[in-house]
Scaffold this motif. Structure first.
Motif, PDB file in Angstrom:
ATOM      1  N   TYR A 405       8.206  12.903  -7.110  1.00  0.00           N
ATOM      2  CA  TYR A 405       8.126  12.435  -8.493  1.00  0.00           C
ATOM      3  C   TYR A 405       8.430  13.553  -9.488  1.00  0.00           C
ATOM      4  CZ  TYR A 405       5.877   8.004  -7.112  1.00  0.00           C
ATOM      5  OH  TYR A 405       5.603   6.778  -6.585  1.00  0.00           O
ATOM      6  N   ASN A 406       9.177  13.184 -10.532  1.00  0.00           N
ATOM      7  CA  ASN A 406       9.472  14.098 -11.635  1.00  0.00           C
ATOM      8  C   ASN A 406       8.967  13.445 -12.915  1.00  0.00           C
ATOM      9  OD1 ASN A 406      10.593  15.694 -13.670  1.00  0.00           O
ATOM     10  ND2 ASN A 406      12.463  16.099 -12.497  1.00  0.00           N
ATOM     11  N   THR A 407       7.698  13.684 -13.201  1.00  0.00           N
ATOM     12  CA  THR A 407       7.065  13.009 -14.348  1.00  0.00           C
ATOM     13  C   THR A 407       7.511  13.602 -15.678  1.00  0.00           C
ATOM     14  OG1 THR A 407       5.159  14.470 -14.092  1.00  0.00           O
ATOM     15  CG2 THR A 407       5.041  12.325 -13.023  1.00  0.00           C
ATOM     16  N   GLN A 408       8.065  14.806 -15.664  1.00  0.00           N
ATOM     17  CA  GLN A 408       8.537  15.410 -16.920  1.00  0.00           C
ATOM     18  C   GLN A 408       9.855  14.787 -17.356  1.00  0.00           C
ATOM     19  OE1 GLN A 408       8.638  19.628 -16.162  1.00  0.00           O
ATOM     20  NE2 GLN A 408       6.474  19.883 -16.699  1.00  0.00           N
ATOM     21  N   ALA A 409      10.724  14.463 -16.383  1.00  0.00           N
ATOM     22  CA  ALA A 409      12.037  13.919 -16.728  1.00  0.00           C
ATOM     23  C   ALA A 409      12.017  12.415 -16.944  1.00  0.00           C
ATOM     24  CB  ALA A 409      13.048  14.270 -15.637  1.00  0.00           C
ATOM     25  N   LYS A 410      10.996  11.736 -16.442  1.00  0.00           N
ATOM     26  CA  LYS A 410      10.946  10.282 -16.526  1.00  0.00           C
ATOM     27  C   LYS A 410       9.765   9.855 -17.398  1.00  0.00           C
ATOM     28  CE  LYS A 410      13.441   8.189 -14.153  1.00  0.00           C
ATOM     29  NZ  LYS A 410      14.858   7.741 -14.349  1.00  0.00           N
ATOM     30  N   LYS A 411      10.028   8.972 -18.345  1.00  0.00           N
ATOM     31  CA  LYS A 411       8.999   8.626 -19.327  1.00  0.00           C
ATOM     32  C   LYS A 411       8.052   7.532 -18.853  1.00  0.00           C
ATOM     33  CE  LYS A 411      11.769   5.203 -21.933  1.00  0.00           C
ATOM     34  NZ  LYS A 411      12.889   5.118 -20.999  1.00  0.00           N
ATOM     35  N   THR A 532      20.961   8.501 -10.350  1.00  0.00           N
ATOM     36  CA  THR A 532      20.377   9.446  -9.401  1.00  0.00           C
ATOM     37  C   THR A 532      19.040   9.930  -9.952  1.00  0.00           C
ATOM     38  OG1 THR A 532      22.553  10.155  -8.660  1.00  0.00           O
ATOM     39  CG2 THR A 532      20.709  11.641  -8.204  1.00  0.00           C
ATOM     40  N   TYR A 533      18.043   9.986  -9.077  1.00  0.00           N
ATOM     41  CA  TYR A 533      16.712  10.407  -9.510  1.00  0.00           C
ATOM     42  C   TYR A 533      16.657  11.938  -9.584  1.00  0.00           C
ATOM     43  CZ  TYR A 533      11.625  10.516  -9.869  1.00  0.00           C
ATOM     44  OH  TYR A 533      10.344  10.722 -10.301  1.00  0.00           O
ATOM     45  N   PRO A 534      16.026  12.488 -10.618  1.00  0.00           N
ATOM     46  CA  PRO A 534      16.011  13.941 -10.817  1.00  0.00           C
ATOM     47  C   PRO A 534      15.012  14.665  -9.902  1.00  0.00           C
ATOM     48  CG  PRO A 534      14.806  12.874 -12.590  1.00  0.00           C
ATOM     49  CD  PRO A 534      15.410  11.777 -11.770  1.00  0.00           C
ATOM     50  N   THR A 535      15.382  14.821  -8.653  1.00  0.00           N
ATOM     51  CA  THR A 535      14.581  15.591  -7.706  1.00  0.00           C
ATOM     52  C   THR A 535      15.515  16.457  -6.881  1.00  0.00           C
ATOM     53  OG1 THR A 535      12.946  15.460  -5.913  1.00  0.00           O
ATOM     54  CG2 THR A 535      14.646  13.778  -5.952  1.00  0.00           C
ATOM     55  N   GLN A 536      15.013  17.557  -6.370  1.00  0.00           N
ATOM     56  CA  GLN A 536      15.873  18.492  -5.633  1.00  0.00           C
ATOM     57  C   GLN A 536      16.055  18.103  -4.173  1.00  0.00           C
ATOM     58  OE1 GLN A 536      14.016  22.394  -4.811  1.00  0.00           O
ATOM     59  NE2 GLN A 536      12.114  21.556  -5.681  1.00  0.00           N
TER      60      GLN A 536
END
Length: 559
Positions: A405-411, A532-536
């Motif tokens: 999860y990238n909670t900073q990039a997704k509102k 694309t989901y913002p994860t590495q």
């Protein structure tokens, strides 16, 4: 360093062709051939034939890279070095007692890759597995859908695997893109070296639609109308048709093939060597036709024994398949000892020992034995989500929140939804190495998302997909075929309550995002994007990172 060529009677049965010598880059050794692959057979038409012939078939399917066996499970502790030894020891028995035992066939029904690090830890899937598989003297093989899902894997297959089999890699309905050329061969005819048995082999894929751009799968019903099939059916004096199918026994394609053969040969025995469903299955399709599927992941061998009436005229109305017995042999070394009448001290052949070492060397070279962490218990993909041993629950409640999860990039609130066919194996208690990660999730899927869905729409989407029949869900989901037993097609964390008025971003692997947007379009008429989901991490990398970060092994006590 080179393996000698053996002559085989290839399609059509007009000439003998010599196999090219091949060089295994990992290890050099010569492999004994099966009973059929020997030089200079007696001309078939010149032989006085027996009234009955015995045939034994050893079958693998859906191996999915498990050449190294199952190190975590002693019930399946044989590897492909042991398998090669089994085949060679069995051939010794058959060749020394041909009159009683008859003939041995060794067959595979596809999906040799995608399931372990050995086949999938490199950008080109199959790159390191094909030299190892080529050491098994298969009588004939066909392909599975996993062989043709990615362009680079198809190229590797065509360049470094198919040519080795000299016409015995069968792909009657799979062709090169924009071409009438088969990837392999549509069929081939084999005459036993003593002229007592003629077998015609065919090979088919189910009506697969999500193939790579450099191949094309023709629907089976259309393929059966092509010239090769009429040519195959015109071959005289065939005693047995063997259909290698990466096709579930109950699929309509199986019936289409059987009926097409029966239109030409009403009573000649037919054997379907089936795959794709990942189950043990057997069925008699007509008085002279049987089908068998032999599980998955090199956990069992199919063992089929036939007695054929070879004296009857081709259209005689009698039972030409006089006797049939079948069983499945779990792939343990003890079972292999029993099959061959040997023991630990005298079972392993020199070729088998060298293949066993080559597998271990390849594992080490690819870093698959690197320990990433330690699992506190064994997690299973097939148990209810409420159990503390549920692998899906472990990922949904722990891995996704901490690693993906990238909670900073997704509102919006993040909600991971998993396809219950996406995890292929348990995560075992104890040390977890890189290969263990690949056995759980070999797909390395990129993450995507479907954003800005109300909770009520998410619930509607899940209800829609989870109440569809399997066939329709397969169409939606691009073919990760069969869900874990007893679970819905798609699941989310059991700790999450989806609130109808809350807005969610669904986090999904790329192929599941396609599933969701297709279904949403059918439900709403809206064409939702799937960025694309913002994860590495990919799905495989995320599990590796989770084990390293959240479940490291305890430090060794100081001396």
């Amino acid at each position: 360093g080179f393996c000698e060529g053996f002559k085989v009677n290839t399609h059509p049965q007009k000439k003998l062709a010599k196999m090219r010598p091949f060089l295994l880059c990992l290890v050099f050794f010569t492999v004994a051939a099966t009973a059929f692959l020997v030089p200079d057979p007696v001309p078939f038409s010149q032989t006085i034939r027996k009234a009955t012939v015995n045939v034994t078939i050893i079958h693998t399917t859906d191996v999915h890279g498990w050449l190294n066996g199952h190190p975590h499970d002693e019930a399946y502790n044989a590897d492909f070095g042991d398998f090669l030894s089994l085949v060679q020891r069995l051939e010794e028995k058959f060749s020394s007692n041909r009159d009683e035992l008859g003939y041995l066939l060794l067959l595979d029904s596809g999906d040799l890759i995608e399931g372990t690090g050995l086949s999938d830890a490199t950008p080109v899937h199959g790159e390191y597995i094909w030299p190892l598989v080529k050491q098994i003297p298969y009588s004939a093989l066909t392909m599975g859908n996993h062989e043709i899902g990615v362009e680079s894997a198809v190229d590797e297959l065509q360049k470094n695997f198919v040519p080795h089999w000299n016409g015995r890699y069968l792909t009657a309905n799979t062709k090169k893109a924009d071409s009438a050329d088969f990837v392999g061969s549509p069929y081939f005819v084999h005459d036993s070296p003593d002229g007592q048995l003629r077998v015609l082999f065919l090979g088919y894929m189910f009506d697969f639609t999500h193939f790579a751009s450099n191949v094309h799968v023709v629907e089976v019903s259309d393929s059966l109308e092509e010239a090769y099939f009429a040519e195959a059916m015109a071959v005289p004096d065939v005693d047995l048709y063997v259909v290698l199918g990466h096709i579930d026994i109950v699929m309509s394609e199986t019936d289409q093939i059987r009926e097409a053969v029966r239109a030409h040969h009403a009573t000649t025995p037919i054997v379907f060597m089936s795959g794709h469903r990942h189950i043990k299955s057997y069925k008699q399709l007509d008085p002279n036709c049987v089908a068998i599927e032999s599980w998955r992941y090199f956990k069992a061998l199919g063992h089929l024994s036939l007695q054929l009436d070879t004296s009857a005229s081709p259209n005689a109305l009698n039972n030409r398949l006089q006797a049939v017995s079948h069983r499945w042999v779990d792939t343990s070394r003890d079972n292999f000892y029993e099959l061959t009448g040997r023991n630990e001290s005298n079972f392993l052949t020199p070729d088998g020992a060298r293949l066993k070492q080559a597998i271990q060397d390849t594992n080490s070279m690819l870093g698959l034995d690197e320990v990433l962490g330690c699992s506190p218990r064994t997690y299973e993909p097939s148990v209810p989500l409420e159990w503390d041993t549920s692998l899906f629950t472990l990922l949904l409640t722990e891995m996704y929140p901490t690693v993906v999860y990238n909670t900073q990039a997704k509102k919006n609130k993040q909600l991971a939804i998993l396809n219950t066919s996406s995890l292929r194996n348990p995560l075992y208690q104890g040390t977890v190495d890189r290969n263990d990660i690949y056995t759980v999730d070999p797909f390395n899927n990129v993450y995507g998302s479907v954003d800005d869905l109300s909770g009520s729409m998410v619930l509607q989407l899940l209800d829609f997909l989870n109440n569809q029949p399997r066939e329709l869900v397969q169409w939606y989901s691009c073919g990760h075929e069969f869900a874990a037993s007893g679970l819905p097609h798609f699941v989310f964390s059991p700790e999450t309550v989806i609130e109808e008025n809350t807005t969610y971003d669904i986090v999904c692997t790329s192929y599941d995002c396609i599933t969701f947007t297709r279904a949403l379009y059918d439900l709403t008429g809206v064409d939702y994007p799937r960025p694309t989901y913002p994860t590495q991490y990919t799905s495989t990398e995320a599990l590796a990172a989770f084990m390293s970060q959240e479940h490291p092994c305890p430090a060794e006590p100081s001396q």
